[in-house]
Design an enzyme around this catalytic site. Sequence first.
Site, PDB file in Angstrom:
ATOM      1  N   LYS A 121      44.805  25.080  41.530  1.00  0.00           N
ATOM      2  CA  LYS A 121      43.330  24.753  41.229  1.00  0.00           C
ATOM      3  C   LYS A 121      43.211  23.149  41.273  1.00  0.00           C
ATOM      4  O   LYS A 121      42.245  22.617  41.895  1.00  0.00           O
ATOM      5  CB  LYS A 121      42.845  25.419  39.849  1.00  0.00           C
ATOM      6  CG  LYS A 121      42.770  26.829  39.630  1.00  0.00           C
ATOM      7  CD  LYS A 121      41.281  26.980  40.021  1.00  0.00           C
ATOM      8  CE  LYS A 121      40.949  28.473  40.541  1.00  0.00           C
ATOM      9  NZ  LYS A 121      40.906  29.656  39.926  1.00  0.00           N
ATOM     10  N   LYS A 203      46.029  34.312  48.777  1.00  0.00           N
ATOM     11  CA  LYS A 203      45.529  35.617  48.008  1.00  0.00           C
ATOM     12  C   LYS A 203      43.922  35.883  48.241  1.00  0.00           C
ATOM     13  O   LYS A 203      43.248  34.606  48.366  1.00  0.00           O
ATOM     14  CB  LYS A 203      45.727  35.212  46.505  1.00  0.00           C
ATOM     15  CG  LYS A 203      45.480  36.368  45.441  1.00  0.00           C
ATOM     16  CD  LYS A 203      45.464  35.740  43.933  1.00  0.00           C
ATOM     17  CE  LYS A 203      44.352  34.697  43.817  1.00  0.00           C
ATOM     18  NZ  LYS A 203      43.944  34.471  42.355  1.00  0.00           N
ATOM     19  N   LYS A 206      37.958  34.965  44.759  1.00  0.00           N
ATOM     20  CA  LYS A 206      36.505  34.713  44.711  1.00  0.00           C
ATOM     21  C   LYS A 206      36.197  33.464  45.204  1.00  0.00           C
ATOM     22  O   LYS A 206      35.011  33.492  45.575  1.00  0.00           O
ATOM     23  CB  LYS A 206      36.468  34.825  43.228  1.00  0.00           C
ATOM     24  CG  LYS A 206      36.393  35.906  42.399  1.00  0.00           C
ATOM     25  CD  LYS A 206      35.411  35.839  41.040  1.00  0.00           C
ATOM     26  CE  LYS A 206      36.532  35.262  40.117  1.00  0.00           C
ATOM     27  NZ  LYS A 206      37.604  36.252  39.213  1.00  0.00           N
TER      28      LYS A 206
HETATM   29  P1  TYM Z   1      40.532  36.086  37.767  1.00  0.00           P
HETATM   30  O1  TYM Z   1      38.780  36.131  37.359  1.00  0.00           O
HETATM   31  O2  TYM Z   1      41.185  34.914  38.692  1.00  0.00           O
HETATM   32  O3  TYM Z   1      40.825  37.328  38.237  1.00  0.00           O
HETATM   33  C1  TYM Z   1      40.516  38.598  37.548  1.00  0.00           C
HETATM   34  C2  TYM Z   1      41.501  39.601  37.896  1.00  0.00           C
HETATM   35  O4  TYM Z   1      41.765  40.306  39.219  1.00  0.00           O
HETATM   36  C3  TYM Z   1      43.050  40.196  39.382  1.00  0.00           C
HETATM   37  N1  TYM Z   1      43.069  39.392  40.796  1.00  0.00           N
HETATM   38  C4  TYM Z   1      43.758  40.063  41.732  1.00  0.00           C
HETATM   39  N2  TYM Z   1      44.548  40.928  41.692  1.00  0.00           N
HETATM   40  C5  TYM Z   1      45.164  41.418  42.753  1.00  0.00           C
HETATM   41  N3  TYM Z   1      44.596  40.835  44.166  1.00  0.00           N
HETATM   42  C6  TYM Z   1      44.107  39.793  44.138  1.00  0.00           C
HETATM   43  N4  TYM Z   1      43.670  39.255  45.335  1.00  0.00           N
HETATM   44  C7  TYM Z   1      43.419  39.580  42.739  1.00  0.00           C
HETATM   45  N5  TYM Z   1      42.407  38.344  42.630  1.00  0.00           N
HETATM   46  C8  TYM Z   1      42.239  38.507  41.198  1.00  0.00           C
HETATM   47  C9  TYM Z   1      43.659  38.904  38.511  1.00  0.00           C
HETATM   48  O5  TYM Z   1      45.075  39.007  38.413  1.00  0.00           O
HETATM   49  C10 TYM Z   1      42.936  39.043  37.220  1.00  0.00           C
HETATM   50  O6  TYM Z   1      43.622  40.168  36.554  1.00  0.00           O
HETATM   51  N6  TYM Z   1      42.778  33.902  33.802  1.00  0.00           N
HETATM   52  C11 TYM Z   1      42.119  35.080  34.338  1.00  0.00           C
HETATM   53  C12 TYM Z   1      40.753  35.707  33.503  1.00  0.00           C
HETATM   54  C13 TYM Z   1      41.189  35.872  32.019  1.00  0.00           C
HETATM   55  C14 TYM Z   1      41.941  36.578  31.499  1.00  0.00           C
HETATM   56  C15 TYM Z   1      41.903  36.287  30.006  1.00  0.00           C
HETATM   57  C16 TYM Z   1      42.648  38.052  31.964  1.00  0.00           C
HETATM   58  C17 TYM Z   1      40.515  34.840  31.046  1.00  0.00           C
HETATM   59  N7  TYM Z   1      41.012  35.167  29.847  1.00  0.00           N
HETATM   60  C18 TYM Z   1      42.487  37.038  29.155  1.00  0.00           C
HETATM   61  C19 TYM Z   1      43.196  38.457  31.109  1.00  0.00           C
HETATM   62  C20 TYM Z   1      43.256  38.252  29.418  1.00  0.00           C
HETATM   63  C21 TYM Z   1      41.593  34.969  35.671  1.00  0.00           C
HETATM   64  O7  TYM Z   1      41.500  33.842  36.183  1.00  0.00           O
HETATM   65  O8  TYM Z   1      41.242  36.106  36.500  1.00  0.00           O
END
Ligand code: TYM
Length: 339
Positions: A121, A203, A206
């Site tokens: 990031k 990957k 979003k």
């Molecule tokens: P975030 O918002 O980037 O992604 C949300 C969830 O989706 C999964 N994910 C994917 N899995 C497979 N392939 C992909 N291309 C892909 N893109 C996203 C991510 O692994 C995630 O599970 N830090 C976290 C958000 C968060 C969180 C938490 C999660 C904040 N606090 C506490 C669990 C527990 C994040 O950035 O997810």
Amino acid sequence: MEEQSLPQNTKKRMLSGIKPSGDMTLGSYLGAIRNWKDRALDFDCYYFIADLHAITVRQDPALLRKRSLNQLAQYIACGLDPEKNVLFMQSHVHQHAELGWVLNCYTMFGELSRMTQFKDKSAKNAENINGGLFTYPSLMAADILLYQADYVPVGEDQKQHIELTRDIAKRFNGLYSDTFKLPEPYIPKVGARIMSLSNPEEKMSKSDNGDTGCVLMMDSPDDIMRCFKRAITDSESCVRFDAENKKGVSNLMTIYSAVSGKSYAQIESDFAGRGYGDFKRETGEAVVELLRPIREQAQRLLADKAYLQSVCESGARNAAFIAEKTLRKVYKKVGFLPR
Ligand code: TYM
């Protein structure tokens, strides 16, 4: 923890969140939400919209509000019944920010510096490498530890953050006696890392909203088919799983397998002797049919803002009840005077 080995009939706690920093993608669905559904009978389930985390990258305020509400509607449309799952906005439960601060003081600079997501990031946002981006994992640890979660269903990219959460929890427990439960990541066997359709080295993310490599959960059938038609493959013209040498085709096979439940061997035999055109079309169609009812239901829900508002309110109330218990314990242990 490996998928399919969840204990039955014990009410353990499951928690996860997704940032509303962009519209949710097929990756968010296959890597995370798919594993959140249908757990409410066996688990206490807490799912939130990680808006505090979203502002580690600059957001347009009006768009952030819109995406947060859309995301809540999509959670429900994916099958998360608010009567059976606690659904809430992270910023509505102030205990997250409070415990996040405390845990910052128990997280090492070196640990935060090693986080892959921070490195990625900060490379992408070189003009805004703010403190929040750096301390993001201690807030995420707070999210998880506040609820004494047993399992955190996430995609592969979040595993390192959960390992750090465990380290922080162990450090705190070691200093002050048992306070936090040690959580385990719960990562799907297929779909833990969905790659971009236009660049299978990266990957699906979003932050690439608008790119044909990124399929959004709310995309129309036409848009989804366009993404799959343009998906990068290779010149071999043979549907065969080879994650090293056929990244594009293997990624499409992963998506097809996650959506249809078919094994790679089955997919290879179904498409033997057929070209990539057929394979891309059928994969696209399977995704269209997966997302169609979710999109339609989310659109219906978005027409009833009062209902979504009431879900937010009761979710925040229920979440804060649990979160406050942990926070109070923590404040006492570190030596704050009671209020
Ligand atoms: P975030 O918002 O980037 O992604 C949300 C969830 O989706 C999964 N994910 C994917 N899995 C497979 N392939 C992909 N291309 C892909 N893109 C996203 C991510 O692994 C995630 O599970 N830090 C976290 C958000 C968060 C969180 C938490 C999660 C904040 N606090 C506490 C669990 C527990 C994040 O950035 O997810």
